[in-house]
Motif scaffolding. Structure first.
Motif, PDB file in Angstrom:
ATOM      1  N   ALA A  73      -1.851  -1.765   0.225  1.00 22.21           N
ATOM      2  CA  ALA A  73      -2.937  -1.316   1.109  1.00 22.21           C
ATOM      3  C   ALA A  73      -2.808  -1.830   2.548  1.00 22.21           C
ATOM      4  O   ALA A  73      -3.351  -1.240   3.471  1.00 22.21           O
ATOM      5  N   ASN A  74      -2.071  -2.928   2.749  1.00 28.17           N
ATOM      6  CA  ASN A  74      -1.908  -3.461   4.116  1.00 28.17           C
ATOM      7  C   ASN A  74      -0.725  -2.807   4.835  1.00 28.17           C
ATOM      8  O   ASN A  74      -0.353  -3.224   5.935  1.00 28.17           O
ATOM      9  N   GLY A  75      -0.098  -1.804   4.198  1.00 29.42           N
ATOM     10  CA  GLY A  75       1.043  -1.133   4.819  1.00 29.42           C
ATOM     11  C   GLY A  75       2.388  -1.712   4.406  1.00 29.42           C
ATOM     12  O   GLY A  75       3.435  -1.233   4.835  1.00 29.42           O
ATOM     13  N   ASP A  76       2.357  -2.748   3.565  1.00 29.27           N
ATOM     14  CA  ASP A  76       3.613  -3.330   3.063  1.00 29.27           C
ATOM     15  C   ASP A  76       4.225  -2.451   1.968  1.00 29.27           C
ATOM     16  O   ASP A  76       3.504  -1.865   1.153  1.00 29.27           O
ATOM     17  N   VAL A  77       5.550  -2.426   1.959  1.00 28.95           N
ATOM     18  CA  VAL A  77       6.297  -1.790   0.873  1.00 28.95           C
ATOM     19  C   VAL A  77       7.214  -2.868   0.294  1.00 28.95           C
ATOM     20  O   VAL A  77       7.916  -3.547   1.052  1.00 28.95           O
ATOM     21  N   ALA A  78       7.183  -3.061  -1.015  1.00 33.47           N
ATOM     22  CA  ALA A  78       8.093  -4.022  -1.645  1.00 33.47           C
ATOM     23  C   ALA A  78       9.209  -3.263  -2.360  1.00 33.47           C
ATOM     24  O   ALA A  78       8.953  -2.246  -3.011  1.00 33.47           O
ATOM     25  N   ILE A  79      10.438  -3.750  -2.190  1.00 30.71           N
ATOM     26  CA  ILE A  79      11.601  -3.154  -2.862  1.00 30.71           C
ATOM     27  C   ILE A  79      12.181  -4.208  -3.791  1.00 30.71           C
ATOM     28  O   ILE A  79      12.378  -5.363  -3.397  1.00 30.71           O
ATOM     29  N   TYR A  80      12.484  -3.786  -5.025  1.00 26.49           N
ATOM     30  CA  TYR A  80      12.772  -4.754  -6.083  1.00 26.49           C
ATOM     31  C   TYR A  80      14.220  -4.716  -6.582  1.00 26.49           C
ATOM     32  O   TYR A  80      14.874  -3.672  -6.563  1.00 26.49           O
ATOM     33  N   PRO A  81      14.687  -5.876  -7.098  1.00 22.65           N
ATOM     34  CA  PRO A  81      16.026  -5.955  -7.686  1.00 22.65           C
ATOM     35  C   PRO A  81      16.040  -5.392  -9.109  1.00 22.65           C
ATOM     36  O   PRO A  81      15.198  -5.751  -9.925  1.00 22.65           O
ATOM     37  N   MET A  82      17.023  -4.520  -9.367  1.00 17.51           N
ATOM     38  CA  MET A  82      17.070  -3.773 -10.627  1.00 17.51           C
ATOM     39  C   MET A  82      18.204  -4.273 -11.528  1.00 17.51           C
ATOM     40  O   MET A  82      19.319  -4.519 -11.072  1.00 17.51           O
ATOM     41  N   PHE A  83      17.919  -4.323 -12.811  1.00 13.46           N
ATOM     42  CA  PHE A  83      18.887  -4.805 -13.804  1.00 13.46           C
ATOM     43  C   PHE A  83      20.119  -3.900 -13.898  1.00 13.46           C
ATOM     44  O   PHE A  83      21.254  -4.359 -13.860  1.00 13.46           O
TER      45      PHE A  83
END
Length: 310
Positions: free
Chosen positions: A86-96
């Motif tokens: 909601a604050n405009g952040d996008v998180a990108i995650y490490p994938m197995f």
């Protein structure tokens, strides 16, 4: 802080099939005796029908098409590589799985901006892959946005230290536990938290039987009760029909829906359905091919978009 949204991102598959790289620790996947082209075609039909049902009740579905040139059999499950806040952040995650890393595409962000959403900042955790450390988005992390708590079942795809780091960055209190399923005669970690647990605004659907450690189970229940959530328990058998893999969304007129697959819906008892429908109606769709080959269901297919509007 809103717990649920009316906007989701979904990725229409092009090369959907059983992903041999994820099957090593996703015990929900099964091989269908069909040609890959046939599996993909069935998955596309299920996807399109599901999107239609969501749009029909006023849920804003942003559909991005998968890239033909990529070998991304699991691209239909975008919630594992990205989350939108909601604050405009996008998180990108490490994938197995290595072939799942190819799902992370800039076009997705461009498309959301075209749809009028504002991305302020990208928080990138993907360098953890170099150390063999993974945390697969809202598959691994269940966020109680209102009460600022995050639940995570540890597994080869959900690292505790990285989860704690995420909680510090995004200001959540971590609730950590291990959830197991029986494979052969062993108890092995369930690959994603969101197949054994769903967090809605006022209730949770959870398979407490998977939390073998009594202390951990007690702690999870304590947190849920503290925050006034009604606990609707499901069995391991129901979990295997994806009854934990659900997502509450808003449609037209702010009406709430609990979205799940037809298999999940059919596995519920009358009492469980009544308890859910006290809060909101159920919206379900047949996802048989996607569930069987992909080992994921309705919730995995939807990445919630909480981004502010531009």
């Amino acid at each position: 802080m809103q717990q649920i949204t009316d906007s989701i991102l979904m990725v229409r598959p092009i090369n959907f099939r059983m992903n041999e790289q994820t099957a090593v620790n996703n015990y929900f996947q099964e091989d269908l005796d069909l040609k890959n082209a046939e599996i993909n075609s069935k998955a596309q039909t299920e996807f399109d029908e599901f999107v239609e049902k969501l749009k029909a009740v006023g849920i804003n579905v942003v559909v991005v098409h998968d890239d033909k040139l990529m070998d991304t059999p699991d691209s239909i499950f975008p919630n594992n590589w990205v989350s939108f806040h909601a604050n405009g952040d996008v998180a990108i995650y490490p994938m197995f799985a290595e072939n799942r890393r190819l799902e992370r595409r800039e076009e997705v962000f461009i498309r959301l901006e075209e749809e009028g959403f504002k991305i302020e900042n990208i928080v990138d955790y993907t360098s953890a892959e170099d150390e063999g450390i993974f945390l697969e988005g809202t598959g691994s992390i269940l966020m109680d946005r209102k009460n600022r708590k995050a639940y995570c079942a540890l597994s080869p795809r959900a690292d505790e230290d990285l989860f704690i780091e995420f909680c510090e960055d995004f200001e959540y209190t971590p609730v950590v536990f291990t959830a197991n399923q029986t494979v052969g005669n062993k108890r092995l970690p369930i690959y994603h938290t969101n197949v054994m647990m769903c967090l809605a605004e006022d209730f949770t659907v959870i398979c407490l039987d998977t939390i073998d450690d009594k202390k951990e189970r007690k702690n999870v229940v304590k947190h849920l009760k503290q925050d006034g959530k009604e606990i609707i328990s499901i069995t391991e058998g129901q979990m295997h029909q994806f009854a934990g893999n659900m997502l509450q969304l808003k449609g037209s007129g702010n009406k709430r829906y609990l979205v799940m697959s037809e298999a999940a819906h059919k596995s519920l008892t009358k009492d469980q359905i009544n308890r859910i429908e006290k809060y909101c109606p159920i919206l379900s769709s047949s996802l048989e091919t996607i569930e069987t080959c992909g080992g994921g269901s309705a919730r995995c297919m939807m990445a919630e978009v909480f981004l502010p509007r531009a």
